[in-house]
Design an enzyme around this catalytic site. Structure first.
Site: not given
Ligand code: BGC
Ligand code: BGC
Length: 649
Positions: A321, A520
């Site tokens: 991830d 998130e």
């Molecule tokens: C998330 C994932 C996601 C990835 C890419 C991460 O922060 O946990 O679910 O696929 O970002 O955006």
């Molecule tokens: C991104 C997401 C990712 C996240 C992780 C963001 O800046 O756009 O895709 O999941 O950071 O913390």
């Protein structure tokens, strides 16, 4: 711990020696007993011809080309030109990344950028004969692209209890991703969320592992096509990614937290979605930020290598991830041999990809990453690429369906999204059979979520946190617009007043309120009390009731919350979850036809226990409060819908 089972022995015949050694002798140091985990019978038998092609490709690759396959960069930090020098195997767009760094970039710009990456990759010395894959978080439709069809988030689909619907949503999502020339969807989330204080609850279909199991298979089949048929990964489908392996839904409501479950509970509650997804042919799995019993999943060799790849027979690629490897104590964003050695095949290194490339190359040269592990990881990436027919696909824009922009949000696709909305709604209260409403009424539509596409769509919509104004959406119907459309066609009227002002008195008020978008960790909450610091929505409901206006509450949320006071204050109460852009699906169910027939009854049933208090309800035998409404609850129009007065503390 019994003897090593035959399946692991067979697997070891083709895997890195270091893995085989560890598989012998039962319990792994991390306390995992692979032989006690389910074996997966995959729909894809071993394919000697494919393996021979992989071996042939591998034999011609330089060390740099091999290392490049293990690293994924974000389009916000890598240019097509970079790919001429760095042979990366894949790229992604994170939730906030888009062509020209413009979240509102047109679909044609996505396709044009895919072409530029392709041209640079295949033209330069960096090419290993196969162009890079491009992955995107298409988690409720192709949600980063303005104009795409937006489906309800997973929690709403869970309430629909309809696997065939989920399969069809997957197929349409795949087709729309294909329109912009991308190959890969980072979906479905198969987390079994067991504490809804977690900010990713809405990405989870259910707290019930068996529902997640069915849906995982359905969504993977929808996205990729049915394994074992000619449709599998053809030009209308994309790669799917069940995520986040393993146990992300069991972290006591804390994103990226620690799952303390026993091995047995982890297996029985958290893994069914993976078992089903792998059996359905899932080619990639994303590892979780979370820990199991204190150990970060990106470093858990026992679960990644012995269980996922060994016992479950997963022969595709394990993806890390977003910078998650950096959370291993011995790692940084730019250096992490141990995640690769634990079994991650591709590290998601959005910004630090260049330094990570250099460091990984050095670690391979120094033997810190064994050559056999490197080759195993590269083989997995190549296997996925060949299964996805990347060797036969030309420039992204030359592929079937690429550039067919009319498919994005086409009437047919939006009709399915609208049907999904109808199926997802859960009726919790319906005093004196207030619903369904006549469309000839004078309706006041109130509440600050009544006229906002962002509020009804939630996170992962155009951007990461889901904050775009209505103007950012080329189409879509807010809940207010849908109600107005429905009643004005039948001789009624609808007036919007977020604060609930009216003159003259309406026949009924529909109050649309609830959570504000989040994604998130930003969505983690310490209590299940709805809006603890701000009781304006409750005051609005009470104000309307005090004026003798019958009140229908539409609760927009990414999770069930404790709303006893709001339930008491409303005559009818509907959980609408995060329905996406098709507000029409809500009006379809709330209103009768002009002739007085019920158009659509409620069908949704809770896929999560509804809390009776701010403390989490008991789920899966864990201690907790008794739920107010249990799993499976949901009224129909014929049901008596009165609810006793609930305690408000
Ligand atoms: C998330 C994932 C996601 C990835 C890419 C991460 O922060 O946990 O679910 O696929 O970002 O955006
Ligand atoms: C991104 C997401 C990712 C996240 C992780 C963001 O800046 O756009 O895709 O999941 O950071 O913390």
């Amino acid at each position: 711990m019994g003897r090593r089972p035959a399946a692991v022995a067979t697997y070891c015949g083709v895997c890195a020696l270091s893995v085989c050694a560890a598989a012998v002798g039962g319990a792994d140091p991390a306390g995992v007993h692979p032989e006690q985990w389910p074996q997966v019978r995959s729909a894809r038998p071993a394919d000697p011809q494919l393996e021979a092609r992989i071996a042939a490709l591998l034999a011609h690759m330089t060390l740099e080309q091999k290392v490049g396959q293990l690293i994924q960069a974000d389009i916000g930090s890598i240019t097509p030109e970079d790919l001429r020098h760095y042979p990366l195997g894949s790229i992604l767009n994170g939730g906030d990344s888009a062509p020209r760094n413009d979240k509102l970039a047109a679909p044609s710009e996505w396709l044009a950028l895919a072409d530029r990456f392709y041209d640079a990759a295949v033209g330069g010395p960096a090419s290993a004969g196969l162009q890079p894959l491009w992955g995107t978080d298409a988690v409720h439709g192709d949600n980063n692209v303005p104009g795409a069809t937006i489906f309800p988030h997973n929690i709403g689909l869970g309430a629909a209890h309809d696997s065939e619907l989920v399969r069809r949503i997957g197929a349409i999502t795949a087709l729309e991703v294909r329109v912009t020339g991308l190959d890969w969807a980072f979906a479905p989330t198969v987390a079994v969320a067991r504490d809804v204080r977690w900010g990713r609850t809405y990405e989870s279909y259910s707290e019930d592992p068996q529902l997640v199991r069915k849906y995982a298979a359905a969504m993977v089949t929808g996205l990729q096509g049915a394994a074992g048929t000619p449709r599998f990964l053809d030009a209308t489908h994309v790669l799917a990614t069940p995520k986040h392996f393993l146990g992300d839904g069991g972290t006591a409501g804390i994103d990226q937290g620690d799952n303390r479950a026993s091995e047995q509970a982890l297996r029985d509650l958290d893994s069914p979605g993976y078992v089903a997804a792998i059996a359905a042919g899932a080619q990639t799995v994303m590892a979780s930020y979370s820990s199991w019993q204190g150990l970060k999943m990106h470093g858990n060799r026992a679960l990644l290598t012995l269980v996922l790849k060994g016992r479950m027979g997963f022969d595709g690629l394990a993806l890390g991830d977003w910078d998650a490897h950096a959370q291993l104590p011995e790692c940084t964003r730019a250096s992490c041999a141990s995640a690769l050695n634990a079994g991650i095949d591709v590290l998601m290194a959005p910004r630090s990809w260049r330094e990570l490339f250099d460091n990984t190359l050095r670690q391979v040269q120094a033997g810190e990453i064994p050559a056999a592990r490197l080759d195993d990881a590269v083989r997995r990436v190549l296997r996925v690429k060949l299964r996805a027919h990347l060797d036969q696909e030309g420039r992204p824009s030359s592929r079937p369906f690429a550039g067919h922009f009319a498919l994005l949000g086409s009437p047919e696709h939006r009709a399915l999204a609208r049907a999904a909305v109808r199926e997802s709604l859960v009726l919790l209260k319906n005093r004196n059979h207030l619903l369904p409403l006549s469309p000839r009424l004078h309706v006041l539509v109130a509440g600050d979520a009544a006229d906002s596409l962002a509020r009804q769509s939630g996170g992962w919509t155009i951007d990461w946190q889901g904050t775009e104004p209505n103007a950012a959406f080329p189409h879509g119907e807010t809940i207010f617009a849908a109600i107005q459309h429905c009643v004005s066609a039948a001789g009624g009227s609808a007036t919007l007043s977020p604060a609930g002002e009216f003159h003259p008195r309406p026949d009924v008020a529909i109050v649309v309120f609830g959570e504000h978008p989040y994604a998130e960790f930003k969505g983690d909450v310490p209590t299940l009390e709805y809006s603890p610091g701000d009781k304006r929505d409750l005051a609005l409901l009470r104000h309307l009731r005090a004026a003798d206006v019958p009140v229908v509450a539409l609760f927009v949320s990414g999770r069930p919350l404790s709303v006893n006071a709001e339930l008491n204050a409303a005559d009818a109460f509907v959980a609408v979850w995060l329905p996406g852009l098709e507000g029409g699906g809500i009006a379809d169910v709330l209103f009768r036809t002009a002739e007085g027939r019920v158009r659509y009854d409620f069908r949704g049933r809770l896929s999560f226990s509804w809390p009776s208090s701010p403390r989490p309800p008991a789920v899966d035998g864990q201690p907790g409060e008794p739920p107010l409404f249990p799993l499976g609850y949901g009224l129909r129009y014929r049901d008596p819908g009165d609810l006793r007065q609930l305690p408000e503390s």
